[in-house]
Design an enzyme around this catalytic site. Structure first.
Site, PDB file in Angstrom:
ATOM      1  NE  ARG A  38      -8.771   0.080   2.466  1.00  0.00           N
ATOM      2  CZ  ARG A  38      -8.972  -0.246   3.660  1.00  0.00           C
ATOM      3  NH1 ARG A  38      -7.946   0.634   4.733  1.00  0.00           N
ATOM      4  NH2 ARG A  38      -9.539  -0.930   4.239  1.00  0.00           N
ATOM      5  CD  GLN A  61      -2.934   1.354   2.407  1.00  0.00           C
ATOM      6  OE1 GLN A  61      -2.300   1.524   3.450  1.00  0.00           O
ATOM      7  NE2 GLN A  61      -4.205   1.311   2.116  1.00  0.00           N
ATOM      8  N   GLY A  96      -9.172  -7.250   8.860  1.00  0.00           N
ATOM      9  CA  GLY A  96      -8.089  -6.568   9.562  1.00  0.00           C
ATOM     10  C   GLY A  96      -7.997  -6.989  10.943  1.00  0.00           C
ATOM     11  NE  ARG A  97     -11.367  -3.673  13.743  1.00  0.00           N
ATOM     12  CZ  ARG A  97     -12.425  -3.094  14.091  1.00  0.00           C
ATOM     13  NH1 ARG A  97     -12.813  -2.686  15.345  1.00  0.00           N
ATOM     14  NH2 ARG A  97     -13.600  -3.082  13.239  1.00  0.00           N
ATOM     15  CE1 TYR A 116      -3.291   9.322   7.585  1.00  0.00           C
ATOM     16  CE2 TYR A 116      -4.160   7.450   6.772  1.00  0.00           C
ATOM     17  CZ  TYR A 116      -3.897   8.011   7.785  1.00  0.00           C
ATOM     18  OH  TYR A 116      -3.724   7.588   8.918  1.00  0.00           O
TER      19      TYR A 116
HETATM   20  C1  FMN Z   1      -3.996  -1.285  13.610  1.00  0.00           C
HETATM   21  C2  FMN Z   1      -4.663  -0.979  12.454  1.00  0.00           C
HETATM   22  C3  FMN Z   1      -4.074  -0.201  11.475  1.00  0.00           C
HETATM   23  C4  FMN Z   1      -4.548   0.115  10.303  1.00  0.00           C
HETATM   24  N1  FMN Z   1      -3.616   0.903   9.057  1.00  0.00           N
HETATM   25  C5  FMN Z   1      -4.268   1.130   8.060  1.00  0.00           C
HETATM   26  C6  FMN Z   1      -3.305   1.430   6.948  1.00  0.00           C
HETATM   27  O1  FMN Z   1      -2.252   1.516   7.204  1.00  0.00           O
HETATM   28  N2  FMN Z   1      -3.757   1.718   5.758  1.00  0.00           N
HETATM   29  C7  FMN Z   1      -5.210   1.673   5.433  1.00  0.00           C
HETATM   30  O2  FMN Z   1      -5.629   1.923   4.346  1.00  0.00           O
HETATM   31  N3  FMN Z   1      -6.213   1.057   6.603  1.00  0.00           N
HETATM   32  C8  FMN Z   1      -5.533   1.042   7.852  1.00  0.00           C
HETATM   33  N4  FMN Z   1      -6.353   0.419   8.770  1.00  0.00           N
HETATM   34  C9  FMN Z   1      -7.947   0.170   8.325  1.00  0.00           C
HETATM   35  C10 FMN Z   1      -8.214  -1.245   8.196  1.00  0.00           C
HETATM   36  O3  FMN Z   1      -7.557  -1.624   6.970  1.00  0.00           O
HETATM   37  C11 FMN Z   1      -9.418  -1.627   8.032  1.00  0.00           C
HETATM   38  O4  FMN Z   1     -10.185  -1.026   7.065  1.00  0.00           O
HETATM   39  C12 FMN Z   1     -10.232  -1.616   9.310  1.00  0.00           C
HETATM   40  O5  FMN Z   1      -9.548  -1.968  10.508  1.00  0.00           O
HETATM   41  C13 FMN Z   1     -11.744  -2.158   9.260  1.00  0.00           C
HETATM   42  O6  FMN Z   1     -11.356  -3.457   9.036  1.00  0.00           O
HETATM   43  P1  FMN Z   1     -11.565  -4.490  10.288  1.00  0.00           P
HETATM   44  O7  FMN Z   1     -12.859  -4.437  10.940  1.00  0.00           O
HETATM   45  O8  FMN Z   1     -11.663  -5.823   9.492  1.00  0.00           O
HETATM   46  O9  FMN Z   1     -10.580  -4.265  11.314  1.00  0.00           O
HETATM   47  C14 FMN Z   1      -5.750   0.028   9.853  1.00  0.00           C
HETATM   48  C15 FMN Z   1      -6.699  -0.624  10.886  1.00  0.00           C
HETATM   49  C16 FMN Z   1      -6.153  -1.073  11.990  1.00  0.00           C
HETATM   50  C17 FMN Z   1      -6.775  -1.738  13.305  1.00  0.00           C
END
Ligand code: FMN
Length: 367
Positions: free
Chosen positions: A221, A97, A312-313, A169
């Site tokens: 994205r 990314q 993600g999480r 961003y």
């Molecule tokens: C610890 C953490 C770091 C994240 N860093 C980014 C990132 O670098 N780039 C991005 O586009 N989204 C980032 N996100 C958002 C995730 O990509 C995702 O959209 C969000 O956590 C919701 O999905 P989930 O419910 O499956 O976690 C981050 C989320 C978490 C939890």
């Protein structure tokens, strides 16, 4: 979920579940990939169709986090190569990314604390700094830097890049009427505010034409709305996706905290934003959903609506999610963050501190 999926570029994902991009704060201070980071990704690359990495800054003024991966200098390519190799070894495609943090960058990470954005407008967050408006030369250089970061990803063996146009961003800052008050070719009505995002897409695709094989993945994205007034509306976003759908992208990744999320601008408007985008352009470009997809049932239901999802999480809490589901061991899934399993989960220390301090971000479990 376990069907293969072939993207426009010709790359085939072994299944339709990707690792969502997540900043992990693990890279070395100079932006090079660290050993811990390799282990953290390897732990999570065994099942998913592709790993989308944490955001990597394309130039020095774009660094948004301590411990962020850099894609801004050729000397970082060997570390990036180790990372793509580590992900490939476990069987997933590797997507880097790429981003620039713009006005969201903490000043201590930016040379001379010279934080830049589309316009000199601070975000509405507490303690936000007022950025300096980028000059025409800086805008042009930054567009080139996205192309150069793509070239480095290609040389480092990645299968693709995801252009991070979401989560407030720089690319989003140019699209937003809150952060972009420019009166030149990069600002104005919604059409002009698309010019920077589209120039970045073109620069990335030019790098792909010059340096990659045919099957290099380029995803984009975006966040569909902003709360700010003025801010990005759904109407703006539908116009943006109309145009993005014609750019030969491999996917549009819609950044939402809940897969079914309605409007964040108008609580009465509960129609899922993702559904609106899927209806509008889903027949032209694959749409990827994300957001609190935890159980296999939730993922399957989501995949009935869009062809791709990222998690993600849940992959932080359960690195073996895909493998367990695939081998019918659903009852073994960890659906909470088990504090005592921190070491097995390879949760990075700074991420751990944040997980413990942000209320309701993760379901925490003393076990
Ligand atoms: C610890 C953490 C770091 C994240 N860093 C980014 C990132 O670098 N780039 C991005 O586009 N989204 C980032 N996100 C958002 C995730 O990509 C995702 O959209 C969000 O956590 C919701 O999905 P989930 O419910 O499956 O976690 C981050 C989320 C978490 C939890």
């Amino acid at each position: 979920m376990f069907d293969t999926y072939t993207l426009l570029s010709g790359a085939t994902l072994k299944n339709r579940v990707l690792m969502a991009p997540m900043t992990n704060f693990l890279s070395n201070e100079d932006g090079s990939v660290s050993d811990k980071e390799i282990q953290y990704y390897q732990r999570r690359s065994g099942g998913v169709g592709a790993v989308i990495t944490a955001c990597a800054n394309v130039n020095k003024t774009g660094k948004g986090f301590d411990g962020e991966i850099g894609a801004d200098r050729d000397e970082l390519i060997p570390g990036l190569r180790r990372l793509s190799d580590a992900i490939h070894e476990k069987g997933a495609k590797a997507i880097l990314q790429i981003f620039h943090g713009g006005r969201m960058c903490p000043p201590h990470l930016i040379p001379g604390e010279d934080v830049v954005s589309a316009s000199a407008v601070p975000s509405l967050r507490p303690n936000a700094v007022t950025p300096r408006e980028m000059t025409e030369d800086e805008v042009q250089e930054t567009i080139k830097d996205f192309g150069e970061a793509t070239r480095r990803a290609i040389e480092a063996g990645f299968d693709g890049v995801e252009i991070h146009g979401a989560n407030t961003y720089l690319i989003q800052q140019f699209f937003s009427p809150h952060s972009n008050r420019r009166t030149d070719q990069w600002g104005g009505e919604v059409e002009e505010r698309m010019n920077f995002p589209l120039a970045v897409v073109e620069s990335v695709q030019q790098a792909v034409r010059n340096h990659a094989s045919d099957s290099f993945i380029v995803g984009y994205r975006l966040s569909p709305e902003e709360k700010e007034e003025p801010g990005i509306t759904m109407d703006d976003t539908l116009q943006l996706v109309d145009v993005l759908a014609k750019q030969h992208l491999d996917y549009l990744h819609i950044s939402l905290s809940k897969f079914k999320q309605g409007s964040i601008r108008d609580e009465q408007d509960t129609k899922p934003r993702l559904e609106m985008i899927q209806e509008r352009v889903g027949s032209l470009v694959p749409v990827m959903g994300v957001g609190t997809l935890i159980t296999p049932d939730e993922v399957e239901k989501a995949l009935a609506e869009v062809p791709l999802v990222s998690i993600g999480r849940e992959l932080l809490m359960e690195p073996d999610w895909v493998e367990k589901v695939q081998s019918q061991r659903e009852d073994e899934l960890r659906l909470t963050m088990k504090k005592k399993q921190k070491d097995d989960l390879l949760i990075p220390e700074p991420m751990w501190t944040k997980i413990l301090s942000v209320p309701n971000w993760f379901p925490l479990d003393e076990d």
